[in-house]
Design a protein around this motif. Sequence first.
Motif, mmCIF file in Angstrom:
data_model
loop_
_atom_site.group_PDB
_atom_site.id
_atom_site.type_symbol
_atom_site.label_atom_id
_atom_site.label_comp_id
_atom_site.label_asym_id
_atom_site.label_seq_id
_atom_site.Cartn_x
_atom_site.Cartn_y
_atom_site.Cartn_z
ATOM 1 N N THR A 2 14.700 -3.628 2.726
ATOM 2 C CA THR A 2 13.988 -2.795 1.877
ATOM 3 C C THR A 2 12.601 -3.169 1.933
ATOM 4 O O THR A 2 12.058 -4.212 2.465
ATOM 5 C CB THR A 2 14.403 -2.911 0.475
ATOM 6 O OG1 THR A 2 13.549 -4.210 -0.023
ATOM 7 C CG2 THR A 2 15.759 -2.677 0.058
ATOM 8 N N PRO A 3 11.615 -2.155 1.905
ATOM 9 C CA PRO A 3 10.105 -2.356 1.840
ATOM 10 C C PRO A 3 9.840 -3.657 0.956
ATOM 11 O O PRO A 3 8.897 -4.190 1.172
ATOM 12 C CB PRO A 3 9.662 -0.957 1.421
ATOM 13 C CG PRO A 3 10.697 -0.145 2.112
ATOM 14 C CD PRO A 3 11.928 -0.734 1.772
ATOM 15 N N ALA A 4 10.363 -3.624 -0.303
ATOM 16 C CA ALA A 4 10.066 -4.529 -1.293
ATOM 17 C C ALA A 4 10.047 -5.857 -0.751
ATOM 18 O O ALA A 4 9.596 -6.756 -1.031
ATOM 19 C CB ALA A 4 10.527 -4.219 -2.447
ATOM 20 N N GLN A 5 11.517 -6.126 -0.274
ATOM 21 C CA GLN A 5 11.678 -7.435 0.649
ATOM 22 C C GLN A 5 10.723 -7.772 1.584
ATOM 23 O O GLN A 5 10.360 -9.150 1.640
ATOM 24 C CB GLN A 5 13.110 -7.350 1.246
ATOM 25 C CG GLN A 5 14.328 -7.445 0.008
ATOM 26 C CD GLN A 5 15.649 -7.087 0.760
ATOM 27 O OE1 GLN A 5 15.775 -6.213 1.668
ATOM 28 N NE2 GLN A 5 16.668 -7.880 0.654
ATOM 29 N N ASP B 299 3.293 5.277 6.701
ATOM 30 C CA ASP B 299 3.177 4.090 5.962
ATOM 31 C C ASP B 299 4.369 3.903 4.818
ATOM 32 O O ASP B 299 3.827 4.320 3.933
ATOM 33 C CB ASP B 299 1.707 3.626 5.288
ATOM 34 C CG ASP B 299 1.429 2.456 5.019
ATOM 35 O OD1 ASP B 299 2.606 1.501 4.702
ATOM 36 O OD2 ASP B 299 0.184 1.878 4.688
ATOM 37 N N PRO B 300 4.961 3.033 5.111
ATOM 38 C CA PRO B 300 6.265 2.722 4.172
ATOM 39 C C PRO B 300 5.665 2.280 2.674
ATOM 40 O O PRO B 300 6.359 2.261 1.825
ATOM 41 C CB PRO B 300 7.413 1.780 4.853
ATOM 42 C CG PRO B 300 6.410 0.949 5.786
ATOM 43 C CD PRO B 300 5.408 1.762 6.220
ATOM 44 N N TYR B 301 4.640 1.677 2.837
ATOM 45 C CA TYR B 301 3.992 1.137 1.712
ATOM 46 C C TYR B 301 3.419 1.839 0.837
ATOM 47 O O TYR B 301 2.822 1.668 -0.452
ATOM 48 C CB TYR B 301 3.299 -0.097 2.073
ATOM 49 C CG TYR B 301 3.928 -1.235 2.738
ATOM 50 C CD1 TYR B 301 5.118 -1.625 2.442
ATOM 51 C CD2 TYR B 301 3.512 -1.279 4.140
ATOM 52 C CE1 TYR B 301 5.997 -2.440 3.110
ATOM 53 C CE2 TYR B 301 4.085 -2.347 5.001
ATOM 54 C CZ TYR B 301 5.333 -2.834 4.502
ATOM 55 O OH TYR B 301 6.232 -3.694 5.208
ATOM 56 N N LYS B 302 3.465 3.293 1.209
ATOM 57 C CA LYS B 302 2.660 4.350 0.383
ATOM 58 C C LYS B 302 3.879 5.307 -0.312
ATOM 59 O O LYS B 302 3.217 6.217 -1.104
ATOM 60 C CB LYS B 302 1.832 5.215 1.148
ATOM 61 C CG LYS B 302 0.585 4.513 1.632
ATOM 62 C CD LYS B 302 -0.474 5.434 2.556
ATOM 63 C CE LYS B 302 -1.616 4.556 2.897
ATOM 64 N NZ LYS B 302 -2.445 5.515 3.954
ATOM 65 N N ASP B 303 4.986 4.965 0.030
ATOM 66 C CA ASP B 303 6.101 5.467 -0.768
ATOM 67 C C ASP B 303 6.017 5.497 -2.172
ATOM 68 O O ASP B 303 5.801 4.474 -2.939
ATOM 69 C CB ASP B 303 7.619 5.011 -0.258
ATOM 70 C CG ASP B 303 7.659 5.316 1.166
ATOM 71 O OD1 ASP B 303 8.882 5.188 1.479
ATOM 72 O OD2 ASP B 303 6.961 6.163 1.711
#
Length: 407
Positions: free
Chosen positions: A342-345, A403-407
Amino acid sequence: MYQTIQNVRVWGTPMENAVSQAVTCAQHGNVVQALLMADHHKGYSQPVGGVVVYDGQISPSGVGYDIACGNKAVRTDLTYADIRDKISGIMDEIAKKISFGIGRNNQERVEHELFDDENWYVYQQIGRHEHDSLKALARKQLGTVGSGNHFVDLFVEEATGAIWVANHFGSRGFGHKTASGFLNLAQGKPFSAKAAGESMDQPPTLLDLDSELGEMYYRAMTLAGIYAYAGRDYVMDQVLAILGATSTFEVHNHHNYAWKEMHDGKEYVVVRKGATPSAPGQLGFIGGSMGDISVIVRGKDSRENKDAFYSTVHGAGRIMSRTEAAGKMNWKTRKRQGGKITPAQMREAIAAFGVELRGAGTDESPFVYKKLHDVLTAHQDTIEVLHTLKPIGVCMAGADEYDPYKD
């Protein structure tokens, strides 16, 4: 030390699917030796981390689509203390200044003598349209980085505190269309025909080096190599300007290429796909994941390095495919589903390692790669580590161009 599996010399822990590909390569053509470096994993036709030594033949599928992909690494005159409080801003500027992503063009037209190189005549032989369109594409994309695992990174050297910069990419769309075109020609199709695609496990496409098509491919590959070097030089100059730094030491080489080399007094063609040349005294950059070290190495004058046909790893090596890591893409929603990471991981792991990250996705997270120390240990009798580098800033294309961190 390596082991031999069905006449393939294998370093590190054998991955069965890559070994199977290497065995297939060894059974087709005038093969002197097939080898797998410790970072090997399954690729298209020839495994990544694979080396095949031919007598008088060259393999466009072995070199692959990203002709002359490689690395340039530079030690700067800066130390960590000089930029400690500026890293975030520096990475923002790199992401803004350098063009990352599929099909991207450079906003700045780059003039270079390579566009007058005599090897462009190969494309004139193929056709005026092919020559003009490929040269136009090459001009537009020179100095852009691309996507996938291609990067611009900042490092601090563990022993000295010196700041290093490294980049990783190849010949962009020009190289990809060159590879596709010659694979088409080898199958009797027009150069610009729609690429049929390759089966992962099909035998390599081979050309006799003294044939007209073999000579044309070698010259086109050489030109793509010059192009890749020029692109990496340009990007490095841009980053040094952002840093306000100068270069004090440089390492630059390909790892997707076919070299004419002398071994035991005879010339062979050594096709390395994701493998770094390591002749005695030769320097190389080997990158780990964004949560691992990278290193500068030097080839040893040893029997084992000779047995490796002076080849070593180009990175840590994948243990998880992109789809397995990130999941399948739903192009309607532009979201991935079913990924193991996951992006969080990924954010947590990168933060713990102290890296400023721009772009990238979970398919490039540290979890999908082997540890670089392990693959280097497997080659300790062939290379020596000169400099150990810790990443402090990583910039890559956004995952799937977002950018996956802007989800």
